[in-house]
Design a protein around this motif. Structure first.
Motif, PDB file in Angstrom:
ATOM      1  N   TYR A  53       0.924  -1.187  -0.308  1.00 24.70           N
ATOM      2  CA  TYR A  53      -0.128   0.079   0.013  1.00 24.70           C
ATOM      3  C   TYR A  53       0.836   1.274   0.267  1.00 24.70           C
ATOM      4  O   TYR A  53       0.676   2.226  -0.765  1.00 24.70           O
ATOM      5  N   ALA A  54       1.675   1.281   0.875  1.00 23.99           N
ATOM      6  CA  ALA A  54       2.570   2.358   1.005  1.00 23.99           C
ATOM      7  C   ALA A  54       3.471   2.615  -0.526  1.00 23.99           C
ATOM      8  O   ALA A  54       3.786   3.810  -0.669  1.00 23.99           O
TER       9      ALA A  54
ATOM     10  N   THR B 272       2.515   1.706  -3.232  1.00 21.96           N
ATOM     11  CA  THR B 272       1.344   2.208  -4.365  1.00 21.96           C
ATOM     12  C   THR B 272       1.482   3.831  -4.040  1.00 21.96           C
ATOM     13  O   THR B 272       1.578   4.660  -5.129  1.00 21.96           O
ATOM     14  N   MET B 273       1.305   4.270  -2.811  1.00 28.87           N
ATOM     15  CA  MET B 273       1.022   5.668  -2.695  1.00 28.87           C
ATOM     16  C   MET B 273       2.436   6.474  -2.964  1.00 28.87           C
ATOM     17  O   MET B 273       2.193   7.497  -3.536  1.00 28.87           O
ATOM     18  N   LEU B 274       3.554   5.804  -2.639  1.00 33.54           N
ATOM     19  CA  LEU B 274       4.767   6.516  -3.098  1.00 33.54           C
ATOM     20  C   LEU B 274       4.750   6.730  -4.282  1.00 33.54           C
ATOM     21  O   LEU B 274       5.126   7.572  -4.994  1.00 33.54           O
TER      22      LEU B 274
ATOM     23  N   GLY C 159       2.713   6.542  -6.657  1.00 31.95           N
ATOM     24  CA  GLY C 159       1.640   7.562  -7.179  1.00 31.95           C
ATOM     25  C   GLY C 159       2.271   8.963  -6.897  1.00 31.95           C
ATOM     26  O   GLY C 159       1.917   9.994  -7.852  1.00 31.95           O
ATOM     27  N   LEU C 160       2.650   9.336  -5.937  1.00 35.13           N
ATOM     28  CA  LEU C 160       3.069  10.423  -5.542  1.00 35.13           C
ATOM     29  C   LEU C 160       4.154  11.076  -6.219  1.00 35.13           C
ATOM     30  O   LEU C 160       4.268  11.976  -6.970  1.00 35.13           O
TER      31      LEU C 160
ATOM     32  N   LEU D 206       3.074  11.652  -9.459  1.00 36.07           N
ATOM     33  CA  LEU D 206       2.403  13.157  -9.786  1.00 36.07           C
ATOM     34  C   LEU D 206       3.407  14.257  -9.712  1.00 36.07           C
ATOM     35  O   LEU D 206       3.232  15.349 -10.124  1.00 36.07           O
ATOM     36  N   VAL D 207       4.472  14.032  -8.894  1.00 34.23           N
ATOM     37  CA  VAL D 207       5.387  15.262  -8.770  1.00 34.23           C
ATOM     38  C   VAL D 207       5.942  15.319 -10.072  1.00 34.23           C
ATOM     39  O   VAL D 207       6.462  16.516 -10.666  1.00 34.23           O
TER      40      VAL D 207
ATOM     41  N   VAL E  93       4.936  14.587 -13.073  1.00 33.50           N
ATOM     42  CA  VAL E  93       4.115  15.109 -14.210  1.00 33.50           C
ATOM     43  C   VAL E  93       4.099  16.561 -13.815  1.00 33.50           C
ATOM     44  O   VAL E  93       4.182  17.379 -14.758  1.00 33.50           O
ATOM     45  N   VAL E  94       3.844  17.163 -12.562  1.00 32.90           N
ATOM     46  CA  VAL E  94       3.753  18.542 -12.103  1.00 32.90           C
ATOM     47  C   VAL E  94       4.925  19.205 -12.752  1.00 32.90           C
ATOM     48  O   VAL E  94       5.021  20.362 -13.477  1.00 32.90           O
ATOM     49  N   LEU E  95       6.360  18.855 -12.325  1.00 33.18           N
ATOM     50  CA  LEU E  95       7.487  19.450 -12.710  1.00 33.18           C
ATOM     51  C   LEU E  95       7.574  19.326 -13.915  1.00 33.18           C
ATOM     52  O   LEU E  95       8.267  20.349 -14.787  1.00 33.18           O
TER      53      LEU E  95
ATOM     54  N   THR F 256       5.268  19.515 -16.526  1.00 31.12           N
ATOM     55  CA  THR F 256       4.352  20.342 -17.310  1.00 31.12           C
ATOM     56  C   THR F 256       4.448  21.746 -16.698  1.00 31.12           C
ATOM     57  O   THR F 256       3.532  22.570 -16.960  1.00 31.12           O
ATOM     58  N   GLN F 257       5.403  22.019 -15.836  1.00 32.31           N
ATOM     59  CA  GLN F 257       5.474  23.287 -15.243  1.00 32.31           C
ATOM     60  C   GLN F 257       5.630  24.491 -16.317  1.00 32.31           C
ATOM     61  O   GLN F 257       6.327  24.344 -17.266  1.00 32.31           O
TER      62      GLN F 257
END
Lengths: 572, 661
Positions: free
Chosen positions: B641-642, B644-646, B648-649, B652-653, B655-657, B659-660
């Motif tokens: 679970y952890a 998966t979360m990591l 995913g995180l 996301l990070v 992707v954000v960086l 597409t900044q």
């Protein structure tokens, strides 16, 4: 002479929070000084008065806030504005309803909690406590502490208050999750998972707070918001920090990919606590998320929208498809809550005034149906069948879907109310769920997020499938008779470890802990039937209020939408 | 056609009545109770179940009577006001408030609605009383009364509504009640089918009303009478008015069994006879006439639609009359006659201001004499072991005197023999049909002749019915259990309503016609009918009408009273054979609508299975497949679970960086 100046404390605007937290502290003292036999009554009265008092306090603050838009108190650490009051009222109301389910011992005289939570499952000590009818009345102060944290969470005006509130609301929940009377190993495992993953995300969030502080030099929302508007070379710091903070909040609302704890914890926790958690945590966390997205990060919406969009879509899809294959009622509702988190997120992503109103409305609607639904689950039990065919003792909740077959015939009223909640979840017109979905989706379209609204509509129609399936099961399927408690072979073969048996009838789910009292009972009685236990009245009142809310807000939602819309303006 | 437009435009005073006044207080406030009482009674009867079996029918009677008393009170109060202040609007509550679309649930109290209220509650109460005895041995009598009350409530909603939307609610309500009552004995498959047929035919008509509602909202921004029928009715283009008028006509055709939607009425006789009397003779089937007359301001703007209305009325009145000549089933013959008489009313309503008042006048007198005759037919069936074949009657006059006499009153009334009721109303319609229309002289002659011929045929088939039943020699068969027939008079609970209705059949027309009382009473709604000279002088028309009536009656007397009526129907002419099967209407419907419809349905079902279901199933399968994957990811291990979360995180990070902006 020190030059310490005491901060001016605005007691008035703080009153809802103070009432609840004060009652929680008094509750701890009650545990110490009131004789055991009278604790439950005292604690119950105290909790009801505290939550009712919080509601009254919110009502008293309402007219002032709706006129001047609210104030920041405690030097800006807490913001009491329109959305705060709406959320606090929702929280106090839902917590009160959830409390009524929690206190209900049903006609069996046993509440949902282990008589002695500290004892080892299956030990003689536990059995002794059970026979003596010992009760863990600590749940009441724990519940109040959690509620207090939730009341602060959406009102927090700086990141540190936000974090403290997060911990204040989380720690009691970790504890409550592990206190189930039945299937204690499952419950303790859920508690452990929840705690570990919660701690993990707390750390991530704290890291994010540190990064944002590094960028802006302040923890105050308003200062950070100003800083985001100015160009600087440290954008990466801000972006990564924001994503980490959002991750912390998204974990609490149960949005993918931070949702993994949800089904396990919802299944393991004592059912009334699941109802409380599913409804109130979501309200508080979405409140905090709204404030962060609308107040702190509007300057970043272009950069962060990709995150929110991805999470929203993923959440809706995972919640919907996950629920399709579940066979356990509490897990179905768990996945359904994930899907709902996705629907609510579409309202958050709308990034407009209508979005705020829609989200606040949806939270109340969803919370009412959730508390009610878990209240019903709490009443549908297994009953052992003795070898001579006579009915035996009432056991834990009958959570396997097949055990719900034919409930509509044996208990039409209960099944009808449950069907009402499911229809509201599915968003069928004339239930409150429809009004909520309509509000968030139309806000999303207005905000230009029509693809999200489209996916939302598609996944709600797919989700309607499993809600309707349950209704069909209850009303149009013959009950399967008694469920064979098939052996631990299946449970053991799952995952090899202490993993959750996902596809096993609920009566088998406890078998991995062969030492638990339940397992002993199960073994003694080879088969079980489904039965509905009568309430002491508390749960019935809560379920009735939830059902009434669902119907009234379904038939006439506009007055509440207007009421919320009139004050749903964040204080910058 | 344009000359007609100028005619309509030159008569504004005749088209728009006084503006409605809001009700401030007084007896008018009981108006909602008119609807509420029967609704409450129906609810008690339906929800109370078997517990209410013992006294349920009396509750039904009481509810209907109380409605009548309240209706009469309102009527008296309205009568006390000056004629130009007799249109009242009572707003009950805001009903729908959706942006630009706002509807108040309100009640319109005016001479037209009050006329209907009195007719429905008075005749309704009599029929309730009759039913207490008629349905005595039915185990479901309570349910029957619940439905009857439901019908009364719906019918009152229909006529009291002050907007087309609320009218539509009542419209659907009476349709539902009619469906439930036609299929009351639904254990007989053919009765259930008859109910379904009525329901479907009515749906087609309802479609017209729905489209009309849409057109009104699009053009007036409202569906209230105040907006649609007020001064603004003259402001829409003739095309729009024609469209609305035609759609309203379609609705009227469905409800009032007018050509080409008339086929359900004959089958509707499957319902218990009191139902046929109340719903399928006196009240519900006349709702179409009400709709047209109520919509007078719109219809006046649409001469083309009016012409179509007249044509439909003319066709139906001949159609019904011809069918009526060949039917041997007493109730079906009466049903055909109802169809024909409503044809008269529709025709009159289509004539415009010269005809509106007479359409309603005929509707009222018809309500009395036709309901009376239906109850008479019920009484005959009661005394003859539910026999309905007139060839098995004959000579019953001696055995059931009251039924015979009351039926005779109705018979003379429908024939139009002075001074019976029908004479005063039908003769006026014939006269109005002969009024010349400027620029279209042919119409006065064509439609006038149709009404005249219709009167003759009516005289023939009604006399045939009367003679075959009550005169001539006995042609009774044995009862169903093989024992001999013993015709007997019905109990008093049944005869008294018949007597009251017979009194109406005899005197009501004369009473209302004296001094033009009724026409004057309706003036605020229908406008002042300008007296125009028909193409033939009045005295000649009356003489001609009476002449054809006498001819028709004499022919019927010679064939069905003086001569022996064969028990087995003779082959008959081609026309007779066609008339026996409703002039092949069902066959036409089958070939033209049902079979293509079914073929279309079958192909759609196939396409639905192959394409739509296929797509849905495969989507569902893929979803479940996806769900399986989700489940497999949900291992139960905290570490995964952890992770998966990591993961995913991190994604996301990144992707954000990436597409900044």
């Amino acid at each position: 002479m020190s030059d310490f100046t005491a901060p001016t404390i605005a007691w008035g605007p703080l009153s809802p929070v103070i009432i609840v937290l004060l009652a929680a502290v008094v509750g701890v003292l009650v545990e110490a000084f009131v004789p055991a036999a009278r604790r439950r009554v005292v604690q119950l009265a105290l909790s009801v008065v505290a939550l009712g008092g919080a509601l009254v306090a919110v009502a008293a603050l309402w007219s002032g806030v709706s006129e001047d838009g609210g104030t920041a108190v405690l030097g800006g650490s807490l913001v009491v504005d329109g959305p705060t009051l709406v959320l606090q009222a929702t929280l106090a109301l839902l917590a009160l309803l959830a409390l009524l389910v929690v206190v209900d011992r049903t006609e069996t005289g046993e509440d949902a909690f282990a008589p002695s939570a500290a004892s080892i499952p299956g030990s003689d000590y536990e059995e002794l406590a059970r026979r003596k009818g010992v009760q863990q009345t600590e749940i009441y102060p724990l519940l109040l502490f959690a509620t207090g944290g939730m009341l602060i969470f959406p009102a927090a005006g700086d990141l540190l208050t936000l974090f403290v509130a997060l911990e204040v609301l989380s720690l009691p929940l970790y504890l409550l999750t592990g206190m189930a009377r039945r299937r204690r190993l499952l419950s303790q495992e859920a508690s452990m998972k929840y705690f570990l993953l919660g701690a993990f995300t707390s750390a991530l969030m704290l890291f994010g707070i540190a990064l944002v502080y590094g960028y802006s030099g302040s923890l105050r929302y308003s200062v950070i918001a100003d800083a985001t508007k100015e160009a600087s070379g440290l954008d990466g710091l801000l972006l990564v920090g924001s994503v980490l903070i959002l991750a912390g909040l998204l974990f609490k609302v149960g949005a993918a990919p931070f949702h993994t704890w949800t089904p396990d914890v919802y299944q393991g926790a004592p059912t009334p606590i699941t109802g409380f958690m599913a409804a109130c945590t979501k309200v508080a966390a979405f409140g905090a998320l709204l404030r962060i997205v609308y107040v702190v990060l509007p300057g970043l919406d272009w950069d962060l929208s990709v995150v929110l969009w991805t999470v929203t879509i993923l959440t809706m899809v995972v919640g919907t498809v996950g629920a399709l294959v579940q066979t356990d009622m509490k897990r179905v509702l768990g996945y359904s809550s994930i899907a709902h988190a996705g629907f609510i997120l579409t309202g958050v992503v709308a990034l407009n005034q209508a979005g705020v109103t829609a989200v606040l409305f949806y939270l109340l609607v969803y919370g009412a149906a959730t508390v009610g639904a878990f209240g019903v689950v709490w009443l549908v039990r297994e009953r052992s069948v003795q070898s001579d065919g006579s009915a035996g003792a009432v056991l834990g909740e009958a959570t396997h879907l097949s055990q719900w077959a034919g409930l509509g015939r044996s208990n039409p009223a209960l099944a009808l109310v449950f069907a009402l909640f499911l229809l509201s979840f599915a968003g069928i017109p004339l239930t409150a769920g429809f009004a909520g979905k309509f509000a968030v989706f139309s806000a999303a379209i207005e905000g230009g997020a029509w693809p999200l609204a489209l996916i939302g509509v598609l996944s709600s129609s797919a989700a309607a499938f499993f809600y309707v399936r349950i209704i069909v099961l209850m009303f149009f399927t013959e009950p399967s008779g008694s469920t064979e408690a098939e052996g631990g072979a299946v449970a053991a073969s799952e995952d090899g470890a202490a993993g959750l048996p996902l596809d096993v009838p609920a009566s088998g789910a406890a078998l991995e802990g062969s030492a638990t009292g339940l397992a002993v009972e199960v073994r003694a009685a080879a088969t079980t039937t489904t039965t509905v236990v009568g309430t002491e009245g508390f749960a019935a009142v809560a379920i009735a209020v939830c059902a009434a809310t669902t119907v009234i807000l379904g038939v006439a939602p506009s007055w509440l939408l207007e009421l919320i819309g009139g004050v749903a303006q964040f204080l910058p | 056609m344009h000359t007609l437009t100028t005619l309509a435009a030159s008569l504004p005073a005749a088209t728009i009545g006084p503006a409605p006044e809001p009700v401030s207080g007084g007896i008018y406030l009981v108006a909602p109770a008119l609807v509420g009482i029967p609704v409450l009674s129906a609810a008690i009867l339906l929800l109370g179940g078997r517990r209410t079996d013992r006294w349920g029918h009396w509750l039904g009677v009481a509810a209907s009577s109380l409605s009548f008393v309240f209706g009469a009170a309102v009527f008296v109060a309205l009568l006390g006001r000056p004629a130009d202040q007799r249109v009242l609007d009572l707003s009950v509550r805001s009903w729908i408030d959706a942006g630009a679309f706002q509807v108040d649930a309100g009640i319109r109290l005016d001479p037209l609605s009050l006329t209907f209220v009195l007719l429905v509650t008075f005749v309704g109460t009599l029929i309730h009383i009759y039913s207490v005895a008629y349905m005595e041995h039915d185990v479901d009598r309570r349910r029957f009364f619940a439905y009857l009350n439901l019908f009364v409530a719906a019918m009152l909603t229909l006529v009291l509504a002050n907007s087309y939307l609320l009218l539509f609610v009542g419209w659907e309500g009476v349709g539902l009640a009619s469906y439930l009552l036609i299929g009351f004995w639904n254990y007989r498959t053919d009765y259930a089918v008859a109910a379904k047929k009525a329901f479907v035919a009515n749906r087609i008509g309802d479609l017209g009303l729905i489209i009309a509602l849409g057109l009104m909202f699009a053009n007036f921004g409202s569906v209230g009478f105040l907006d649609v029928l007020g001064e603004r009715s003259g402001q829409v283009s003739e095309g729009v008015a024609t469209a609305i008028g035609l759609m309203l006509l379609l609705a009227a055709c469905g409800k009032s069994a007018q050509f080409p939607l008339q086929s359900w009425l004959g089958d509707a006789m499957a319902g218990p006879t009191p139902v046929s009397a109340l719903i399928h003779a006196a009240t519900m089937v006349t709702a179409g006439v009400y709709l047209i007359v109520r919509s007078a301001p719109i219809m006046n703007e649409a001469p083309t639609a009016q012409l179509v209305v007249v044509i439909v009325g003319a066709i139906t009145l001949l159609f019904g009359a011809i069918v009526g000549c060949a039917k041997d089933d007493i109730k079906k013959a009466l049903a055909a006659s109802t169809m024909s008489q409503i044809g008269y009313m529709i025709l009159a309503a289509g004539l415009g201001p010269v005809g509106y008042a007479f359409a309603i006048f005929h509707l009222v007198t018809h309500g009395f004499f036709k309901a009376g005759m239906f109850l008479g037919a019920g009484s005959v069936m009661h005394g003859m072991d539910d026999q309905v074949d007139m060839r098995r009657f004959g000579g019953l006059a001696r055995y059931m005197k009251i039924t015979w006499l009351t039926f005779m009153a109705g018979w003379l009334a429908i024939l139009g023999i002075p001074p019976f009721s029908g004479f005063w109303s039908k003769d006026k319609i014939i006269e109005a049909a002969f009024v010349p229309v400027e620029g279209a002289e042919w119409r006065a002659w064509v439609f006038g002749t149709v009404t005249l011929v219709g009167a003759g045929i009516t005289a023939f088939y009604m006399s045939r019915l009367f003679f075959m039943t009550f005169e001539g020699e006995r042609r009774w068969s044995t009862k169903r259990d093989g024992s001999a027939q013993h015709p007997h008079e019905a109990p008093r609970l049944m005869t008294w309503p018949m007597i009251v209705l017979a009194v109406g059949s005899v005197g009501l027309g004369l009473y209302l016609a004296l001094g033009g009382k009724f026409v004057e009473w309706l003036e605020p709604v229908t406008g002042t009918p300008l007296h125009e000279e028909p193409v033939l002088p009045e005295w000649l028309l009356i003489t001609l009408t009476l002449g054809v009536v006498v001819v028709g009656t004499v022919i019927a007397y010679r064939r069905y009273a003086a001569a022996t009526v064969p028990v087995v129907p003779p082959l008959g002419t081609a026309l007779t054979r066609a008339a026996r099967v409703d002039l092949y209407q069902d066959t036409v419907n089958d070939v033209a609508l049902v079979e293509p419809g079914q073929a279309l349905t079958r192909s759609l079902v196939f396409a639905d299975r192959a394409v739509v279901d296929g797509a849905v199933t495969s989507i569902a399968r893929s979803q479940i497949g996806l769900g399986e994957i989700t489940r497999r990811v949900q291992t139960g291990f905290v570490r995964s679970y952890a992770a998966t979360m990591l993961l995913g995180l991190v994604v996301l990070v990144v992707v954000v960086l990436a597409t900044q902006s």
